[in-house]
Design an enzyme around this catalytic site. Structure first.
Site, PDB file in Angstrom:
ATOM      1  N   HIS A 207     -50.686  28.110  27.014  1.00  0.00           N
ATOM      2  CA  HIS A 207     -49.306  28.970  26.561  1.00  0.00           C
ATOM      3  C   HIS A 207     -49.369  30.026  27.955  1.00  0.00           C
ATOM      4  O   HIS A 207     -50.272  30.213  28.435  1.00  0.00           O
ATOM      5  CB  HIS A 207     -49.725  29.741  25.329  1.00  0.00           C
ATOM      6  CG  HIS A 207     -49.463  28.871  24.419  1.00  0.00           C
ATOM      7  ND1 HIS A 207     -48.219  28.440  23.530  1.00  0.00           N
ATOM      8  CD2 HIS A 207     -50.631  28.344  23.236  1.00  0.00           C
ATOM      9  CE1 HIS A 207     -48.569  27.734  22.592  1.00  0.00           C
ATOM     10  NE2 HIS A 207     -49.804  27.730  22.279  1.00  0.00           N
ATOM     11  N   CYS A 248     -45.258  28.255  29.182  1.00  0.00           N
ATOM     12  CA  CYS A 248     -44.009  28.954  29.352  1.00  0.00           C
ATOM     13  C   CYS A 248     -43.821  29.696  30.521  1.00  0.00           C
ATOM     14  O   CYS A 248     -45.115  30.280  31.016  1.00  0.00           O
ATOM     15  CB  CYS A 248     -43.991  29.473  28.087  1.00  0.00           C
ATOM     16  SG  CYS A 248     -43.408  28.472  26.661  1.00  0.00           S
TER      17      CYS A 248
END
Length: 496
Positions: A207, A248
Site C-alpha cells: 500500500h 497507490c
C-alpha cells in the site's frame, strides 16, 4: 519479423567503417582483410551471395547504402549489453501482512520465480516479506501461494531472507546499500554487494500514499529512498538501477526525485494521485491473487523473449493492459531502449501464457478489497449464523473507516480553525510534495499516535490531508501537537 542481432550486425558495420573514409586508391586491400575474390557463381546460390557481399563492401557507394539499410534493423533489435557488463541483483519487497493483503506476497513470490528462471542466482536475489500467507489458517492450500487462477505455486523455493518484524524500511535501505553491519544477526544477512558495472532491479509491492510506501511497521518516504539511490550512484555501486513500485499513488515515489543523471529508471503502478488496482479477485480464496500492474508486467515478461523485448515495449504492453490506473515511466527514459534481459537475466524459457484473462469485473481498487471480499462472503453465506457474523464484520469495518475520516478531520480542524478550509483539504487532489521537512515527521507521528499505516491501511487514504497542511505552511510541530490532542486512544492497528 526477424532482425539482425548485435553479433550479426557488427562485422558488417566494421568492414564499412574501416574502409569508407579512405580515398579509393588507398582502400585496404583484399588480402589485408583476408578476402578472396569468389569464383564464378554459376548455379551455386552460396557463391552468388558471397559475390554480392564482396561487391557491396568493396564499392564505397554501395557500402554506405548498405550501412544505412542496416541501421534501422540494428536499432529495432534493442540494446543488448556486452557480456562483461557486470552482474544482476534483485531486491524484492512485499511490505504488507495479513490475509486480505495476500496479493502483495503473491506478486513478490512470482517476481522471484521470474528472476530465478531467467538466470539470476539466489545469492543475488534478496526477498523481504512478512511470510504469514502461505501458512495462514485461512489458506485453503497450506504452504502454497498463487498469483493467477490457473497458475502454479509461486511460493516454492522462495528464499526468506528477511521476514516478520525484520521487514522494515530501515532494513530495506541497509540491504540495498550493502550495509552488512546494519543487518548483523538478522535473517540471512544478505545485502547487495554491487559494483560500478552491475545492474540492480528493485520491486516494491504494498500500500502507499503521497510520497510513501508502507511497511508492516514503518513507512519508506520517497525522499529517503531517492537519497539512498543518489548515495549509491555517487559511490559507484551500480551502472543502472530499475525500480518497479506497486502501490497507490506510487508515482509520487518518483516525482521530481530522479534526474536522468542518476541512471535510474522506474515504473509506477499509478500516477501520483490515484489508487492502484487489485486483480484476479473472482476465486474461492476470498482474496485478490495479484495486483493489476504487477501481474501485467510479470505475465508480459513470461510471454516474451527477454533478449529481444525492450523495456519500452514492456512498459507499453503493461500500460495498455492496466485498466484501473495510469502506469507511468520515471527517471532516465533512455534506459528503456535496453532489452528486458538487461535487468531480469538472459535465460530464455518457453513462452508462458494463460487462458484465463483478466477483466475489469475481476479487478478492484485496492482500498476497497477488504470490504468487497466481506460483502461477497455475506452474499455466499448459507447459514443465518454465518450471515449475521459477516454482517457484523462489515458494519465494524465501516465504522472504523468512518472513525478514520472523523479523526483526520478533527486534526486538520484543530490546526486550521477553519471548517471550510478543512473540508477542502480533506478532498484528495494532486499536490506535489515540496515541504519534506514538514511532511515526513507529520506522517510518522500520525502512524505512531493515531493509526499504524502499515496495518490500518485505510488510513492511508486520508494522508493527503497532512500533505495539504504542510504545503499550506502550517508547522510540523503544530500539526503533531494537534494529533496528540485528538488521538487520545491507543494506536489503532485494524482500520483497514
Amino acid at each position: 519479423m526477424n532482425v539482425l542481432s548485435k553479433e550479426s550486425f557488427l562485422p558488417f558495420f566494421f568492414i564499412c567503417h574501416v574502409n569508407f573514409h579512405k580515398a579509393p586508391d588507398t582502400i585496404t586491400s583484399e588480402a589485408t582483410l583476408g578476402i578472396k575474390r569468389p569464383q564464378s557463381p554459376r548455379n551455386n546460390h552460396s557463391a552468388r551471395l558471397t559475390l554480392l557481399v564482396y561487391r557491396t563492401f568493396n564499392n564505397p557507394t554501395m557500402k554506405l547504402a548498405a550501412l544505412w539499410a542496416l541501421l534501422p534493423l540494428a536499432a529495432a533489435a534493442g540494446v543488448v549489453p556486452p557480456e562483461n557488463e557486470g552482474v544482476n541483483w534483485a531486491v524484492l519487497v512485499a511490505g504488507s501482512s495479513g490475509w486480505f493483503n495476500y496479493r502483495h506476497q503473491s506478486d513478490i513470490c512470482h517476481a522471484y520465480q521470474i528472476m530465478h528462471d531467467r538466470g539470476i542466482p539466489d545469492e543475488r536475489i534478496i526477498v523481504m516479506m512478512y511470510d504469514d500467507i502461505a501458512r495462514s489458517l485461512q489458506n485453503p492450500y497450506p504452504g502454497e501461494i498463487f498469483n493467477h487462477p490457473e497458475g502454479k505455486d509461486v511460493y516454492a523455493g522462495v528464499p526468506k531472507d528477511y521476514t516478520g518484524s525484520e521487514v522494515t524500511p530501515e532494513l530495506f535501505l541497509a540491504v540495498l546499500q550493502g550495509n552488512e553491519q546494519a543487518v548483523q544477526g538478522m535473517g540471512t544477512g544478505k545485502v547487495v554487494k554491487s559494483g560500478p558495472n552491475d545492474r540492480i532491479f528493485v520491486n516494491l509491492d504494498d500500500h502507499g500514499a503521497p510520497g510513501l510506501f508502507a511497511f508492516p511497521y514503518g513507512e519508506l518516504m520517497a525522499d529517503d529512498f531517492a537519497a539512498a539511490v543518489t548515495s549509491m550512484h555517487e559511490a559507484q555501486k551500480y551502472k543502472e538501477i530499475m525500480i518497479y513500485i506497486e502501490a497507490c499513488e506510487s508515482g509520487s515515489m518518483f516525482e521530481d526525485l530522479y534526474p536522468p543523471s542518476l541512471k535510474a529508471y522506474g515504473l509506477s503502478a499509478s500516477s501520483p494521485s490515484e489508487s492502484s488496482w487489485a486483480t484476479y479477485c473472482d476465486n474461492p480464496y476470498g482474496v485478490c491473487l495479484g495486483d493489476e500492474f504487477s501481474v501485467n508486467w510479470m505475465e508480459d515478461t513470461e510471454a516474451n523473449d527477454p533478449n529481444t523485448e525492450t523495456l519500452k515495449t514492456q512498459f507499453e504492453n503493461t500500460e495498455r493492459l492496466t485498466l484501473g490506473s495510469q502506469v507511468m515511466q520515471w527517471g532516465d527514459l533512455s534506459i528503456d531502449a535496453q532489452v528486458v534481459a538487461t535487468f531480469f537475466g538472459p535465460t530464455s524459457s518457453a513462452p508462458k501464457t494463460y487462458s484465463t484473462k483478466r477483466t475489469q469485473e475481476s479487478s478492484i481498487p485496492v482500498q476497497d478489497v477488504p470490504l468487497v471480499m466481506l460483502e461477497r462472503k455475506l452474499k455466499s453465506a448459507t447459514s443465518e449464523l454465518d450471515k449475521k457474523t459477516k454482517a457484523k464484520e462489515i458494519a465494524a469495518l465501516k465504522e472504523r473507516r468512518e472513525f478514520v475520516h472523523k479523526t483526520m478531520k478533527n486534526i486538520a480542524l484543530s490546526v486550521t480553525g477553519d471548517e471550510k478550509l478543512t473540508e477542502e483539504m480533506m478532498v484528495k487532489k494532486n499536490t506535489k510534495i515540496t515541504n519534506w521537512s514538514c511532511y515526513n515527521p507529520v506522517v510518522h507521528a500520525f502512524s505512531e499516535n493515531c493509526f499504524n499505516l502499515g496495518q490500518s491501511t485505510y488510513a492511508l487514504t486520508t494522508v493527503h490531508t497532512l500533505l495539504h497542511l504542510c504545503e499550506a505552511g502550517y508547522s510540523s510541530s503544530d500539526i503533531i501537537n494537534s494529533m496528540k490532542s485528538v488521538c487520545y486512544f491507543p494506536t489503532i492497528e485494524n482500520a483497514f
